[in-house]
Every structure is written in C-alpha cells, then in structure tokens.
Scaffold this active site. Structure first.
Site, PDB file in Angstrom:
ATOM      1  N   MET A   1       0.855  -1.190   0.000  1.00  0.00           N
ATOM      2  CA  MET A   1       0.000   0.000   0.000  1.00  0.00           C
ATOM      3  C   MET A   1       0.895   1.245   0.000  1.00  0.00           C
ATOM      4  O   MET A   1       0.459   2.329   0.375  1.00  0.00           O
ATOM      5  CB  MET A   1      -0.927  -0.007   1.215  1.00  0.00           C
TER       6      MET A   1
ATOM      7  N   ASN B   1      12.347  -0.196   4.376  1.00  0.00           N
ATOM      8  CA  ASN B   1      13.283  -1.280   4.054  1.00  0.00           C
ATOM      9  C   ASN B   1      12.660  -2.665   4.124  1.00  0.00           C
ATOM     10  O   ASN B   1      13.157  -3.601   3.504  1.00  0.00           O
ATOM     11  CB  ASN B   1      14.509  -1.216   4.971  1.00  0.00           C
TER      12      ASN B   1
ATOM     13  N   SER C   1       7.389  -0.422   9.708  1.00  0.00           N
ATOM     14  CA  SER C   1       5.984  -0.347   9.322  1.00  0.00           C
ATOM     15  C   SER C   1       5.723   1.014   8.699  1.00  0.00           C
ATOM     16  O   SER C   1       6.322   2.016   9.118  1.00  0.00           O
ATOM     17  CB  SER C   1       5.107  -0.499  10.567  1.00  0.00           C
ATOM     18  N   SER C   2       4.821   1.039   7.733  1.00  0.00           N
ATOM     19  CA  SER C   2       4.464   2.322   7.108  1.00  0.00           C
ATOM     20  C   SER C   2       3.837   3.254   8.130  1.00  0.00           C
ATOM     21  O   SER C   2       3.858   4.471   7.975  1.00  0.00           O
ATOM     22  CB  SER C   2       3.466   2.093   5.981  1.00  0.00           C
TER      23      SER C   2
ATOM     24  N   HIS D   1       9.679  -3.450   2.910  1.00  0.00           N
ATOM     25  CA  HIS D   1       9.176  -3.688   1.552  1.00  0.00           C
ATOM     26  C   HIS D   1      10.340  -3.961   0.594  1.00  0.00           C
ATOM     27  O   HIS D   1      10.266  -4.822  -0.277  1.00  0.00           O
ATOM     28  CB  HIS D   1       8.425  -2.458   1.029  1.00  0.00           C
TER      29      HIS D   1
ATOM     30  N   LYS E   1       5.662  -9.573   9.223  1.00  0.00           N
ATOM     31  CA  LYS E   1       5.096  -8.639  10.213  1.00  0.00           C
ATOM     32  C   LYS E   1       3.567  -8.752  10.253  1.00  0.00           C
ATOM     33  O   LYS E   1       2.960  -8.686  11.298  1.00  0.00           O
ATOM     34  CB  LYS E   1       5.514  -7.203   9.952  1.00  0.00           C
TER      35      LYS E   1
HETATM   36  O1  PAF Z   1       0.035  -5.631   3.656  1.00  0.00           O
HETATM   37  C1  PAF Z   1      -0.426  -4.742   2.913  1.00  0.00           C
HETATM   38  O2  PAF Z   1       0.221  -3.753   2.628  1.00  0.00           O
HETATM   39  C2  PAF Z   1      -1.823  -4.912   2.345  1.00  0.00           C
HETATM   40  O3  PAF Z   1      -2.677  -5.521   3.259  1.00  0.00           O
HETATM   41  C3  PAF Z   1      -1.854  -5.634   0.993  1.00  0.00           C
HETATM   42  C4  PAF Z   1      -1.388  -7.076   1.116  1.00  0.00           C
HETATM   43  C5  PAF Z   1      -0.991  -4.894  -0.011  1.00  0.00           C
HETATM   44  C6  PAF Z   1      -3.297  -5.663   0.451  1.00  0.00           C
HETATM   45  O4  PAF Z   1      -3.803  -4.379   0.287  1.00  0.00           O
END
Ligand code: PAF
Length: 276
Positions: free
Chosen positions: A28, A33, A183-184, A35, A147
């Site tokens: 999203m 890091n 985490s974002s 991601h 996570k």
């Molecule tokens: O983990 C996330 O960022 C979201 O839940 C996902 C898997 C991209 C679905 O929107």
C-alpha cells in the site's frame, strides 16, 4: 521501471513476456526497508519483479485511518527504481473497483481471531484486493512480510481454497537497529511514542527467552502486564498460538508464534515473533 495504472495495460505487457517467472510484492506504498527486502528477494528468484502500490479502501474499517494513510508516491517510485524493481502497478480506486461489487470468502475462524476481533471485515477486504491483484499479475511467487503474520495465513488459506497457482513466500520482519518492526505507520509516531513502542519487540523477545521457563498462560499475562505498564501504550492483545490456524498452542505445538497489537499514542502497531 515501467509503471502501469490500468489492468489492461499491465496484463498485455506481462502476457507478452511469455514464460518469464514473475515475483510479485503487493503493497500500500509508504515503502520502507521491509518492503525493499521483499523486492530484493523477488529479484533474486524471478525473471521479472512486479510491485503494486494501492491503498485498498475495502480493508479499512475506519475512514479516518484510510484518509491519513501515508501516500508518498514520488518517494516510493524513487525507492523502487533504486531497488531495481521492473514494474510498478499503481491503479486508481475506480480501476480496481467498479460499483458495488460484493465479496465474501469463508476462511473459518482465521478471519475473526486476533486482528479480526479488532478490525472486523479487514481480512475480507485484504482477500478481495489480493485476489484481484493475483488475477491481474498472475505471479509465480508472491512475497509477503512476516510482520503481518495473520494476513499471510489468511491469504494462504484463500490461495488453497481457490486453487490459485502461486507460491507464497513469507519474508522475515525487518527491524530498526533498536528492534522496532518496520511499518508504514511508524511515520505517525512522535519521538516519545517511538521510544515507548520498543516495549513491543522487547516483550516479544522476553517471551521467546522465557518460553521454556513459564507456561503459556503466564507468559501471555505477564506480556500484557509489561505492555500495559509502558506509558502511552494500550495493548489490544498478546497471544501465543499455533503458527498455522492461530488457535491455542500447547507446549507440544510444532510451530508457535507470539503475536501482539497495541496502540502507541495514536498509532496502532503490530509485531510478532516465531518462538519455534
Ligand atoms: O500488507 C499490505 O500492505 C496490504 O494488506 C496488501 C497485502 C498490499 C493488500 O492491500
């Protein structure tokens, strides 16, 4: 990096790549890091790496949370370029959802436990969008971060029930040097919250270290007490469960995971640790 905003364009492009293997990282955005480590793993094992950035409205049960979700798309694109991601899929909401479509898939108790108790409907929204994304990208391998452990179990169950031909890869949690899980949502923490938030990873590690000394009920209770004792922290749950169905673990369960969620200031954080 090629960027696509429509399903049709990305589908046409990917179809033209023949039998190339595709590693897919759904996100999203607000990339960190954690991601980027998923992108790195996807790159290592696949011919093409695809990342999606889509803030999925159907998985938010709080409109304010959806509104304030960070969306730094320019910075995210720069990070993906640098990480060597091949393709970004960044659709608008009306590209992914047209009208009042319905979705429901019964994955049993998994949906209602833990996160499901505090965020009713959340996992239906996650499955709905992941199903659509998998249908568009048709990846060989799907990379998701530990996570969001319960999310992986739910998506895994969906893949199994719907017979979706994809291999799911769980990647370890990336942490800051002091232990905070990346985490974002960490961008919303104040400097004080940031310090108080360390109690989550410390408590998880304490539970792991004491697993052979105390029983599960004692560990859960003491962990909740430690979280609640920290200023600015309101624990929602701390559970030690079996790693597949997320139901009660006993000392003999093979895969055991400890999962927690807490509000730290105004931010809700998740963390977990595999105990064995
Ligand atoms: O983990 C996330 O960022 C979201 O839940 C996902 C898997 C991209 C679905 O929107």
């Amino acid at each position: 990096m090629k960027t696509f905003t429509t399903r049709r364009a990305i589908r046409e492009y990917l179809c033209a790549q023949g039998s190339a293997t595709i590693g897919f990282v759904p996100t999203m955005g607000a990339l960190h890091n954690g991601h980027l480590s998923l992108i790195a793993q996807a790159k290592q094992a696949n011919d093409i790496t695809v990342c999606s950035i889509f803030v999925n409205p159907t998985q938010f049960n709080d409109a304010k949370d959806l509104k304030k979700y960070p969306r730094p798309i320019e910075a995210d694109m720069a990070k993906l370029e640098l990480a060597g991601c091949d393709i970004l899929f960044n659709p608008a909401v009306n590209e992914m959802y047209d009208g009042n479509e319905q979705w429901h898939l019964d994955v049993g108790r998994l949906e209602y436990l833990l996160e499901g108790e505090f965020r009713p409907g959340h996992y239906q929204g996650v499955m709905q969008v992941v199903f659509k994304l998998l249908d568009i990208v048709k990846p060989t391998n799907l990379y998701m971060g530990q996570k969001d452990y319960q999310q992986i179990m739910v998506v895994n169950k969906m893949i199994e029930l719907l017979n979706i031909p994809v291999n799911i890869v769980m990647c370890p949690i990336e942490r800051e040097a002091d232990g905070l899980a990346m985490s974002s949502r960490n961008v919303h923490l104040t400097a004080e919250d940031r310090q108080h938030a360390l109690v989550l990873s410390k408590t998880l590690n304490w539970v792991k270290d004491n697993f052979d000394r105390l029983n599960i009920a004692e560990l859960q209770q003491q962990a909740m007490d430690k979280l609640a004792a920290e200023e600015g922290v309101e624990p929602e749950y701390f559970r030690i469960v079996d790693g597949k169905m997320l139901l009660h673990a006993s000392e003999n369960t093979q895969i055991i995971v400890a999962l927690t969620a807490a509000r730290v200031g105004k931010t809700r954080l998740l963390d977990n640790v595999l105990i064995r």
